[in-house]
Design a protein around this motif. Structure first.
Motif, short mmCIF file in Angstrom:
data_model
loop_
_atom_site.label_atom_id
_atom_site.label_comp_id
_atom_site.label_asym_id
_atom_site.label_seq_id
_atom_site.Cartn_x
_atom_site.Cartn_y
_atom_site.Cartn_z
N LEU A 1 40.31 49.66 41.47
CA LEU A 1 40.44 48.31 40.88
C LEU A 1 41.88 47.98 41.30
O LEU A 1 42.88 48.23 40.59
CB LEU A 1 40.40 48.19 39.64
CG LEU A 1 38.59 48.80 38.97
CD1 LEU A 1 38.57 49.03 37.56
CD2 LEU A 1 37.64 47.89 39.78
N ALA A 2 42.13 47.36 42.65
CA ALA A 2 43.32 46.92 43.09
C ALA A 2 43.82 45.54 42.46
O ALA A 2 43.78 44.63 43.05
CB ALA A 2 43.15 47.04 44.80
N ASP A 3 44.49 45.82 41.52
CA ASP A 3 44.84 44.87 40.43
C ASP A 3 46.10 43.98 41.52
O ASP A 3 46.32 42.78 41.64
CB ASP A 3 45.26 45.03 39.21
CG ASP A 3 46.16 45.89 39.22
OD1 ASP A 3 46.39 46.87 40.07
OD2 ASP A 3 47.03 46.18 37.73
N LEU A 4 47.32 44.86 41.90
CA LEU A 4 48.53 44.28 42.63
C LEU A 4 47.94 43.51 43.99
O LEU A 4 48.40 42.54 44.29
CB LEU A 4 49.54 45.19 42.79
CG LEU A 4 49.99 45.76 41.29
CD1 LEU A 4 51.06 46.89 42.00
CD2 LEU A 4 50.62 44.58 40.82
N ASN B 1 47.80 35.95 48.61
CA ASN B 1 48.01 34.59 48.46
C ASN B 1 47.86 34.17 46.96
O ASN B 1 47.36 33.15 46.60
CB ASN B 1 47.04 33.73 49.41
CG ASN B 1 47.63 32.58 49.86
OD1 ASN B 1 48.68 32.53 50.32
ND2 ASN B 1 47.02 31.41 49.82
N MET B 2 48.23 35.34 46.11
CA MET B 2 48.11 34.96 44.51
C MET B 2 46.51 34.41 44.13
O MET B 2 46.54 33.60 43.19
CB MET B 2 49.16 33.87 44.30
CG MET B 2 50.50 34.49 44.56
SD MET B 2 51.98 33.25 44.08
CE MET B 2 51.78 32.26 45.74
N LYS B 3 45.64 35.12 44.82
CA LYS B 3 44.41 34.64 44.41
C LYS B 3 44.11 34.97 42.93
O LYS B 3 43.19 34.56 42.08
CB LYS B 3 43.28 35.38 45.32
CG LYS B 3 43.26 34.99 46.65
CD LYS B 3 42.10 35.75 47.35
CE LYS B 3 42.04 35.25 48.82
NZ LYS B 3 40.99 36.09 49.67
N ALA B 4 44.70 36.01 42.24
CA ALA B 4 44.79 36.52 40.93
C ALA B 4 46.36 36.38 40.17
O ALA B 4 47.02 37.00 40.56
CB ALA B 4 44.17 37.71 40.64
N PRO B 5 46.60 35.36 39.46
CA PRO B 5 47.97 35.16 38.87
C PRO B 5 48.12 36.35 38.17
O PRO B 5 47.45 37.16 37.53
CB PRO B 5 47.77 34.00 38.12
CG PRO B 5 46.45 33.24 38.67
CD PRO B 5 45.57 34.27 39.08
N LEU B 6 49.64 36.77 38.06
CA LEU B 6 49.89 38.05 37.39
C LEU B 6 49.48 37.92 35.87
O LEU B 6 49.17 38.94 35.42
CB LEU B 6 51.39 38.03 37.65
CG LEU B 6 52.06 38.72 38.73
CD1 LEU B 6 53.47 38.67 38.84
CD2 LEU B 6 51.46 40.07 39.19
N GLU B 7 49.63 36.83 35.40
CA GLU B 7 49.21 36.87 33.92
C GLU B 7 47.70 37.04 33.66
O GLU B 7 47.50 37.38 32.47
CB GLU B 7 49.55 35.31 33.09
CG GLU B 7 48.94 34.42 33.83
CD GLU B 7 49.51 33.57 35.04
OE1 GLU B 7 49.49 32.41 35.39
OE2 GLU B 7 50.65 34.37 35.72
N LEU B 8 46.81 36.86 34.80
CA LEU B 8 45.57 37.25 34.53
C LEU B 8 45.02 38.52 35.09
O LEU B 8 43.63 38.98 34.87
CB LEU B 8 44.68 36.04 35.25
CG LEU B 8 44.75 34.51 34.59
CD1 LEU B 8 43.93 33.78 35.56
CD2 LEU B 8 44.52 34.64 33.11
N ILE B 9 45.87 39.39 35.86
CA ILE B 9 45.23 40.44 36.54
C ILE B 9 44.80 41.34 35.53
O ILE B 9 43.81 42.50 35.77
CB ILE B 9 46.06 41.07 37.63
CG1 ILE B 9 47.49 41.39 37.04
CG2 ILE B 9 46.40 40.05 38.80
CD1 ILE B 9 48.64 42.27 37.90
N GLY B 10 45.33 41.56 34.40
CA GLY B 10 44.91 42.57 33.54
C GLY B 10 43.67 42.27 33.00
O GLY B 10 42.71 43.26 32.82
N GLN B 11 43.10 41.34 32.57
CA GLN B 11 41.89 40.87 32.11
C GLN B 11 40.82 40.71 33.46
O GLN B 11 39.64 41.24 33.12
CB GLN B 11 41.97 39.29 31.57
CG GLN B 11 42.81 39.21 30.41
CD GLN B 11 42.28 40.26 29.06
OE1 GLN B 11 41.33 40.47 29.11
NE2 GLN B 11 43.34 40.62 28.59
#
Length: 389
Positions: free
Chosen positions: A71-74, A80-90
Protein backbone atom coordinates in the motif's frame (compact mmCIF):
# COMPACT_ATOMS: atom_id res chain seq x y z
CA UNK A 1 1.08 -29.35 -8.36
CA UNK A 2 4.35 -30.06 -10.15
CA UNK A 3 7.01 -27.32 -10.51
CA UNK A 4 6.24 -27.10 -14.22
CA UNK A 5 2.51 -26.67 -13.53
CA UNK A 6 3.32 -23.97 -10.98
CA UNK A 7 5.44 -22.08 -13.51
CA UNK A 8 2.70 -22.34 -16.13
CA UNK A 9 0.09 -20.96 -13.71
CA UNK A 10 2.38 -18.06 -12.75
CA UNK A 11 2.80 -17.04 -16.40
CA UNK A 12 -0.76 -17.62 -17.62
CA UNK A 13 -3.25 -14.80 -18.37
CA UNK A 14 -0.55 -12.15 -18.64
CA UNK A 15 0.13 -9.66 -21.42
CA UNK A 16 3.91 -9.96 -21.00
CA UNK A 17 6.62 -11.36 -18.74
CA UNK A 18 10.09 -9.77 -18.51
CA UNK A 19 12.99 -12.06 -17.50
CA UNK A 20 10.87 -15.24 -17.23
CA UNK A 21 14.03 -17.30 -16.66
CA UNK A 22 14.25 -15.85 -13.13
CA UNK A 23 10.94 -17.55 -12.32
CA UNK A 24 12.18 -20.84 -13.74
CA UNK A 25 15.44 -20.67 -11.76
CA UNK A 26 13.73 -19.96 -8.44
CA UNK A 27 11.28 -22.85 -8.76
CA UNK A 28 13.33 -25.45 -10.63
CA UNK A 29 16.86 -24.79 -9.35
CA UNK A 30 16.47 -23.05 -5.99
CA UNK A 31 13.36 -25.14 -5.27
CA UNK A 32 11.57 -22.49 -3.22
CA UNK A 33 8.38 -20.44 -3.57
CA UNK A 34 8.53 -17.38 -5.82
CA UNK A 35 8.33 -14.11 -3.85
CA UNK A 36 6.10 -11.57 -5.64
CA UNK A 37 4.74 -8.14 -4.80
CA UNK A 38 1.89 -6.07 -6.20
CA UNK A 39 1.61 -2.44 -5.19
CA UNK A 40 -0.95 0.33 -5.45
CA UNK A 41 -0.59 4.02 -4.70
CA UNK A 42 -3.40 4.88 -2.27
CA UNK A 43 -4.99 7.70 -4.27
CA UNK A 44 -8.61 7.64 -5.49
CA UNK A 45 -11.21 5.00 -4.66
CA UNK A 46 -10.33 1.63 -6.23
CA UNK A 47 -12.50 0.65 -9.20
CA UNK A 48 -13.52 -2.61 -10.86
CA UNK A 49 -10.34 -2.70 -12.93
CA UNK A 50 -8.64 -3.87 -9.71
CA UNK A 51 -10.27 -7.27 -10.21
CA UNK A 52 -7.68 -8.02 -12.93
CA UNK A 53 -4.55 -7.96 -10.72
CA UNK A 54 -6.45 -9.51 -7.81
CA UNK A 55 -7.42 -12.52 -9.92
CA UNK A 56 -3.74 -12.84 -10.84
CA UNK A 57 -2.84 -12.66 -7.15
CA UNK A 58 -5.23 -15.56 -6.59
CA UNK A 59 -3.49 -17.54 -9.36
CA UNK A 60 -0.07 -16.77 -7.87
CA UNK A 61 -1.18 -18.04 -4.47
CA UNK A 62 -2.58 -21.19 -6.10
CA UNK A 63 0.82 -21.65 -7.76
CA UNK A 64 2.48 -21.63 -4.33
CA UNK A 65 3.92 -18.11 -4.48
CA UNK A 66 4.40 -15.85 -1.47
CA UNK A 67 2.62 -12.56 -2.25
CA UNK A 68 3.05 -9.13 -0.66
CA UNK A 69 0.52 -6.32 -1.16
CA UNK A 70 2.21 -2.92 -0.99
CA UNK A 71 0.00 0.00 0.00
CA UNK A 72 2.18 2.78 -1.41
CA UNK A 73 1.14 5.78 0.65
CA UNK A 74 4.14 8.00 -0.11
CA UNK A 75 3.79 7.28 -3.83
CA UNK A 76 0.21 8.57 -3.59
CA UNK A 77 1.53 11.92 -2.38
CA UNK A 78 4.47 12.07 -4.79
CA UNK A 79 2.22 11.59 -7.84
CA UNK A 80 1.26 15.25 -8.16
CA UNK A 81 -0.09 15.20 -4.59
CA UNK A 82 -3.11 13.07 -5.59
CA UNK A 83 -3.37 12.16 -1.91
CA UNK A 84 -2.60 15.03 0.52
CA UNK A 85 -0.19 14.12 3.34
CA UNK A 86 -2.88 14.72 5.96
CA UNK A 87 -5.14 12.10 4.31
CA UNK A 88 -2.73 9.31 3.33
CA UNK A 89 -3.04 7.52 6.68
CA UNK A 90 -6.80 7.13 6.26
CA UNK A 91 -6.44 6.29 2.56
CA UNK A 92 -4.17 3.35 3.48
CA UNK A 93 -6.83 2.04 5.87
CA UNK A 94 -9.51 2.41 3.19
CA UNK A 95 -7.41 0.55 0.62
CA UNK A 96 -6.72 -2.27 3.06
CA UNK A 97 -10.44 -2.64 3.76
CA UNK A 98 -11.47 -2.69 0.11
CA UNK A 99 -8.59 -4.78 -1.26
CA UNK A 100 -9.20 -7.46 1.35
CA UNK A 101 -12.93 -7.43 0.62
CA UNK A 102 -12.26 -7.65 -3.12
CA UNK A 103 -9.96 -10.62 -2.60
CA UNK A 104 -12.52 -12.40 -0.43
CA UNK A 105 -15.08 -11.81 -3.21
CA UNK A 106 -12.93 -13.91 -5.56
CA UNK A 107 -12.37 -16.66 -2.96
CA UNK A 108 -8.82 -15.71 -1.92
CA UNK A 109 -7.59 -16.73 1.54
CA UNK A 110 -6.19 -13.37 2.69
CA UNK A 111 -4.39 -14.99 5.64
CA UNK A 112 -1.79 -16.09 3.09
CA UNK A 113 -1.05 -12.51 2.05
CA UNK A 114 1.31 -9.97 3.59
CA UNK A 115 0.23 -6.32 3.62
CA UNK A 116 2.94 -3.65 3.89
CA UNK A 117 2.66 0.13 4.10
CA UNK A 118 5.29 1.91 1.99
CA UNK A 119 6.23 4.50 4.59
CA UNK A 120 7.03 1.71 7.07
CA UNK A 121 10.42 1.28 5.35
CA UNK A 122 10.73 4.02 2.72
CA UNK A 123 11.80 6.59 5.32
CA UNK A 124 14.61 4.43 6.73
CA UNK A 125 18.23 5.57 6.52
CA UNK A 126 19.28 2.71 4.22
CA UNK A 127 16.38 3.28 1.80
CA UNK A 128 17.02 7.03 1.75
CA UNK A 129 20.70 6.51 0.95
CA UNK A 130 19.82 4.12 -1.88
CA UNK A 131 17.32 6.65 -3.23
CA UNK A 132 20.09 9.26 -3.19
CA UNK A 133 22.32 6.85 -5.14
CA UNK A 134 19.65 6.41 -7.82
CA UNK A 135 18.91 10.12 -7.95
CA UNK A 136 22.61 10.79 -8.44
CA UNK A 137 22.86 8.60 -11.55
CA UNK A 138 19.42 9.19 -13.13
CA UNK A 139 18.82 11.97 -15.64
CA UNK A 140 15.57 13.92 -15.45
CA UNK A 141 14.59 12.80 -18.96
CA UNK A 142 15.02 9.13 -17.96
CA UNK A 143 12.93 9.55 -14.81
CA UNK A 144 10.20 11.33 -16.80
CA UNK A 145 10.18 8.60 -19.43
CA UNK A 146 9.99 5.85 -16.78
CA UNK A 147 6.90 7.34 -15.15
CA UNK A 148 5.23 8.58 -18.34
CA UNK A 149 2.35 6.06 -18.31
CA UNK A 150 1.77 6.13 -14.55
CA UNK A 151 2.68 9.49 -13.04
CA UNK A 152 0.59 12.53 -13.93
CA UNK A 153 2.55 14.48 -16.54
CA UNK A 154 3.15 18.22 -16.62
CA UNK A 155 5.26 20.66 -18.61
CA UNK A 156 6.98 21.73 -15.39
CA UNK A 157 6.81 18.58 -13.20
CA UNK A 158 7.24 18.36 -9.45
CA UNK A 159 10.32 16.55 -8.16
CA UNK A 160 8.06 14.01 -6.43
CA UNK A 161 6.87 12.61 -9.73
CA UNK A 162 10.48 12.10 -10.81
CA UNK A 163 11.27 10.18 -7.61
CA UNK A 164 8.23 7.92 -8.06
CA UNK A 165 9.78 5.38 -10.51
CA UNK A 166 13.09 5.37 -8.60
CA UNK A 167 11.31 4.38 -5.40
CA UNK A 168 9.23 1.73 -7.16
CA UNK A 169 12.44 0.15 -8.41
CA UNK A 170 13.94 0.19 -4.90
CA UNK A 171 10.78 -1.41 -3.47
CA UNK A 172 11.75 -4.65 -5.23
CA UNK A 173 14.93 -4.84 -3.15
CA UNK A 174 13.44 -3.75 0.16
CA UNK A 175 10.46 -6.11 -0.12
CA UNK A 176 12.92 -8.97 -0.87
CA UNK A 177 11.03 -10.25 -3.90
CA UNK A 178 11.90 -12.18 -7.05
CA UNK A 179 9.20 -10.56 -9.19
CA UNK A 180 6.83 -7.62 -9.36
CA UNK A 181 3.25 -7.76 -10.70
CA UNK A 182 1.70 -4.75 -12.41
CA UNK A 183 -0.25 -3.57 -15.42
CA UNK A 184 1.27 -3.08 -18.86
CA UNK A 185 1.21 0.65 -18.11
CA UNK A 186 4.05 -0.04 -15.65
CA UNK A 187 6.39 -1.40 -18.34
CA UNK A 188 8.64 1.66 -18.52
CA UNK A 189 9.10 1.63 -14.75
CA UNK A 190 9.90 -2.08 -14.89
CA UNK A 191 12.55 -1.61 -17.58
CA UNK A 192 13.99 1.30 -15.57
CA UNK A 193 14.35 -1.05 -12.58
CA UNK A 194 16.03 -3.70 -14.77
CA UNK A 195 18.57 -1.15 -16.00
CA UNK A 196 19.13 0.79 -12.76
CA UNK A 197 19.19 -1.62 -9.81
CA UNK A 198 22.40 -3.41 -10.95
CA UNK A 199 24.14 0.00 -11.04
CA UNK A 200 23.82 0.26 -7.26
CA UNK A 201 24.61 -3.39 -6.58
CA UNK A 202 21.19 -5.05 -6.61
CA UNK A 203 19.89 -7.93 -8.72
CA UNK A 204 17.27 -7.71 -11.44
CA UNK A 205 13.80 -9.14 -10.96
CA UNK A 206 11.17 -10.69 -13.20
CA UNK A 207 8.15 -8.56 -14.08
CA UNK A 208 4.63 -9.88 -14.65
CA UNK A 209 2.29 -7.60 -16.59
CA UNK A 210 -1.48 -8.01 -16.70
CA UNK A 211 -3.66 -6.45 -19.39
CA UNK A 212 -5.38 -3.14 -18.66
CA UNK A 213 -9.16 -2.94 -18.87
CA UNK A 214 -10.10 -0.06 -21.22
CA UNK A 215 -12.23 2.71 -19.77
CA UNK A 216 -15.98 2.71 -20.31
CA UNK A 217 -15.74 6.02 -22.17
CA UNK A 218 -12.94 7.17 -24.43
CA UNK A 219 -10.13 6.57 -21.88
CA UNK A 220 -7.56 3.88 -22.65
CA UNK A 221 -7.86 2.43 -19.15
CA UNK A 222 -10.10 2.60 -16.11
CA UNK A 223 -8.70 5.36 -13.92
CA UNK A 224 -9.58 6.73 -10.49
CA UNK A 225 -8.89 10.23 -11.83
CA UNK A 226 -11.45 9.87 -14.68
CA UNK A 227 -14.91 9.27 -13.15
CA UNK A 228 -16.61 8.50 -16.48
CA UNK A 229 -14.10 5.73 -17.27
CA UNK A 230 -14.71 3.55 -14.23
CA UNK A 231 -17.12 1.73 -11.96
CA UNK A 232 -16.23 1.97 -8.28
CA UNK A 233 -16.24 -1.20 -6.21
CA UNK A 234 -18.85 0.34 -3.88
CA UNK A 235 -21.10 1.87 -6.53
CA UNK A 236 -24.75 0.89 -5.83
CA UNK A 237 -26.57 -1.35 -8.35
CA UNK A 238 -28.46 1.51 -10.01
CA UNK A 239 -25.25 3.50 -10.54
CA UNK A 240 -23.55 0.43 -12.04
CA UNK A 241 -26.50 0.03 -14.43
CA UNK A 242 -26.45 3.72 -15.36
CA UNK A 243 -22.69 3.75 -16.05
CA UNK A 244 -22.83 0.61 -18.19
CA UNK A 245 -25.82 1.93 -20.10
CA UNK A 246 -23.80 5.04 -21.01
CA UNK A 247 -20.61 3.06 -21.77
CA UNK A 248 -19.17 3.27 -25.28
CA UNK A 249 -19.83 -0.07 -27.01
CA UNK A 250 -19.71 0.24 -30.79
CA UNK A 251 -21.70 -2.56 -32.52
CA UNK A 252 -19.55 -5.27 -34.16
CA UNK A 253 -16.30 -3.62 -32.94
CA UNK A 254 -14.05 -5.61 -30.59
CA UNK A 255 -10.83 -3.58 -30.52
CA UNK A 256 -10.82 -0.95 -27.78
CA UNK A 257 -14.27 -2.03 -26.58
CA UNK A 258 -14.20 -1.59 -22.80
CA UNK A 259 -17.38 -3.61 -22.25
CA UNK A 260 -16.06 -6.67 -24.13
CA UNK A 261 -12.68 -6.34 -22.38
CA UNK A 262 -14.37 -6.23 -18.99
CA UNK A 263 -16.27 -9.44 -19.67
CA UNK A 264 -13.07 -11.12 -20.87
CA UNK A 265 -10.62 -9.99 -18.19
CA UNK A 266 -12.92 -9.71 -15.19
CA UNK A 267 -16.19 -11.68 -15.46
CA UNK A 268 -14.83 -14.75 -17.27
CA UNK A 269 -11.78 -15.09 -15.01
CA UNK A 270 -13.56 -14.33 -11.74
CA UNK A 271 -16.38 -16.80 -12.45
CA UNK A 272 -13.82 -19.44 -13.37
CA UNK A 273 -11.90 -18.77 -10.17
CA UNK A 274 -14.98 -18.82 -7.94
CA UNK A 275 -16.42 -22.00 -9.42
CA UNK A 276 -13.12 -23.81 -9.90
CA UNK A 277 -14.15 -24.70 -13.43
CA UNK A 278 -14.80 -23.24 -16.87
CA UNK A 279 -16.21 -19.73 -17.04
CA UNK A 280 -19.76 -19.13 -18.11
CA UNK A 281 -21.60 -15.95 -19.02
CA UNK A 282 -25.33 -15.91 -19.66
CA UNK A 283 -27.07 -13.36 -21.87
CA UNK A 284 -30.84 -13.34 -21.49
CA UNK A 285 -32.98 -12.54 -24.55
CA UNK A 286 -36.63 -11.51 -24.47
CA UNK A 287 -37.98 -13.57 -27.40
CA UNK A 288 -35.36 -16.30 -27.74
CA UNK A 289 -33.29 -18.80 -25.81
CA UNK A 290 -30.49 -17.27 -23.71
CA UNK A 291 -26.98 -17.12 -25.12
CA UNK A 292 -24.57 -19.03 -22.86
CA UNK A 293 -20.84 -18.52 -23.34
CA UNK A 294 -17.96 -20.53 -21.90
CA UNK A 295 -15.52 -19.31 -24.54
CA UNK A 296 -14.64 -15.63 -24.97
CA UNK A 297 -13.78 -16.13 -28.65
CA UNK A 298 -17.32 -17.37 -29.35
CA UNK A 299 -18.71 -14.31 -27.55
CA UNK A 300 -16.50 -12.02 -29.66
CA UNK A 301 -17.54 -13.79 -32.85
CA UNK A 302 -21.24 -13.39 -32.03
CA UNK A 303 -20.68 -9.71 -31.24
CA UNK A 304 -18.95 -9.11 -34.58
CA UNK A 305 -21.87 -10.80 -36.34
CA UNK A 306 -24.37 -8.72 -34.33
CA UNK A 307 -25.95 -11.84 -32.84
CA UNK A 308 -24.88 -10.40 -29.50
CA UNK A 309 -25.84 -6.71 -29.54
CA UNK A 310 -24.43 -3.96 -27.28
CA UNK A 311 -27.79 -3.70 -25.49
CA UNK A 312 -27.92 -7.43 -24.71
CA UNK A 313 -24.27 -7.46 -23.64
CA UNK A 314 -24.62 -4.46 -21.34
CA UNK A 315 -27.71 -5.90 -19.68
CA UNK A 316 -25.98 -9.24 -19.00
CA UNK A 317 -22.82 -7.54 -17.74
CA UNK A 318 -24.83 -5.34 -15.39
CA UNK A 319 -26.39 -8.42 -13.79
CA UNK A 320 -23.09 -10.34 -13.55
CA UNK A 321 -21.13 -7.39 -12.17
CA UNK A 322 -23.69 -6.50 -9.54
CA UNK A 323 -23.64 -10.12 -8.33
CA UNK A 324 -19.86 -9.87 -8.08
CA UNK A 325 -20.00 -6.57 -6.18
CA UNK A 326 -22.79 -7.59 -3.78
CA UNK A 327 -20.52 -9.20 -1.13
CA UNK A 328 -18.18 -6.17 -1.17
CA UNK A 329 -21.08 -3.76 -0.73
CA UNK A 330 -22.53 -5.97 2.03
CA UNK A 331 -19.23 -5.96 3.95
CA UNK A 332 -19.08 -2.18 3.70
CA UNK A 333 -22.65 -1.74 4.97
CA UNK A 334 -21.93 -4.06 7.91
CA UNK A 335 -18.76 -2.23 9.00
CA UNK A 336 -19.11 1.03 10.91
CA UNK A 337 -15.32 1.29 11.07
CA UNK A 338 -15.00 1.08 7.29
CA UNK A 339 -17.69 3.73 6.85
CA UNK A 340 -15.90 6.04 9.29
CA UNK A 341 -12.56 5.53 7.53
CA UNK A 342 -14.24 6.34 4.20
CA UNK A 343 -15.49 9.67 5.54
CA UNK A 344 -12.02 10.54 6.82
CA UNK A 345 -10.15 9.30 3.72
CA UNK A 346 -12.43 10.97 1.18
CA UNK A 347 -14.07 13.97 2.86
CA UNK A 348 -16.70 15.67 0.71
CA UNK A 349 -15.39 18.62 -1.24
CA UNK A 350 -16.67 21.94 0.02
CA UNK A 351 -18.67 23.67 -2.67
CA UNK A 352 -17.68 27.27 -3.06
CA UNK A 353 -20.72 29.49 -2.76
CA UNK A 354 -21.07 32.10 -5.46
CA UNK A 355 -20.84 35.56 -3.98
CA UNK A 356 -23.06 38.05 -5.72
CA UNK A 357 -21.00 41.02 -6.75
CA UNK A 358 -22.38 44.36 -5.58
CA UNK A 359 -22.40 46.98 -8.25
CA UNK A 360 -20.12 49.88 -7.48
CA UNK A 361 -22.47 52.85 -7.34
CA UNK A 362 -19.65 55.32 -6.91
CA UNK A 363 -19.36 58.38 -4.68
CA UNK A 364 -22.85 59.39 -3.35
CA UNK A 365 -22.02 63.14 -3.59
CA UNK A 366 -20.91 62.84 -7.20
CA UNK A 367 -23.95 60.72 -7.98
CA UNK A 368 -26.27 63.35 -6.47
CA UNK A 369 -24.53 66.11 -8.40
CA UNK A 370 -24.89 64.16 -11.64
CA UNK A 371 -28.60 63.59 -11.02
CA UNK A 372 -29.09 67.29 -10.28
CA UNK A 373 -27.30 68.28 -13.48
CA UNK A 374 -29.45 65.86 -15.48
CA UNK A 375 -32.60 67.28 -13.91
CA UNK A 376 -31.50 70.81 -14.77
CA UNK A 377 -30.89 69.81 -18.39
CA UNK A 378 -34.37 68.29 -18.63
CA UNK A 379 -35.90 71.46 -17.18
CA UNK A 380 -34.10 73.70 -19.67
CA UNK A 381 -35.18 71.41 -22.52
CA UNK A 382 -38.81 71.60 -21.42
CA UNK A 383 -38.66 75.41 -21.12
CA UNK A 384 -37.14 75.71 -24.58
CA UNK A 385 -39.77 73.45 -26.18
CA UNK A 386 -42.57 75.59 -24.72
CA UNK A 387 -41.45 78.67 -26.77
CA UNK A 388 -41.94 77.02 -30.10
CA UNK A 389 -45.39 77.57 -31.66
Amino acid sequence: MTPEESIALIKVNLAEVLNPEIIDDVILKEKRPLEVYWGSATTGRPHCGYFVPMVKVAELLAAGCHVTILLADLHAYLDNMKAPLELIGQRVKYYEFIVKSLLRAVNVDISRLKFVRGSSYQTSQDYTMDRFKLEGITRISIAQKAGAEVVKQAVDPFLGGLSYPLMQALDEEYLHVDAQLGGVDQRKIFTFALESLPKIGYKVRAHLMNAMVPGLGEAQKMSSSEPDSKIDLLDPPDVVAKKLKKAVCVPKKIEGNGVIAFVEHVIFRVVSLRTGGKPHFTVERRDAEPLIYDDIEKLKSDFEQDILTPQLLKSALTKALNELLDPIRDEFEASEEWKKVTELAYPPEEKQQKVKKQKDKGDPAKRAAALAAKAEQLKLKEDGSGDVK
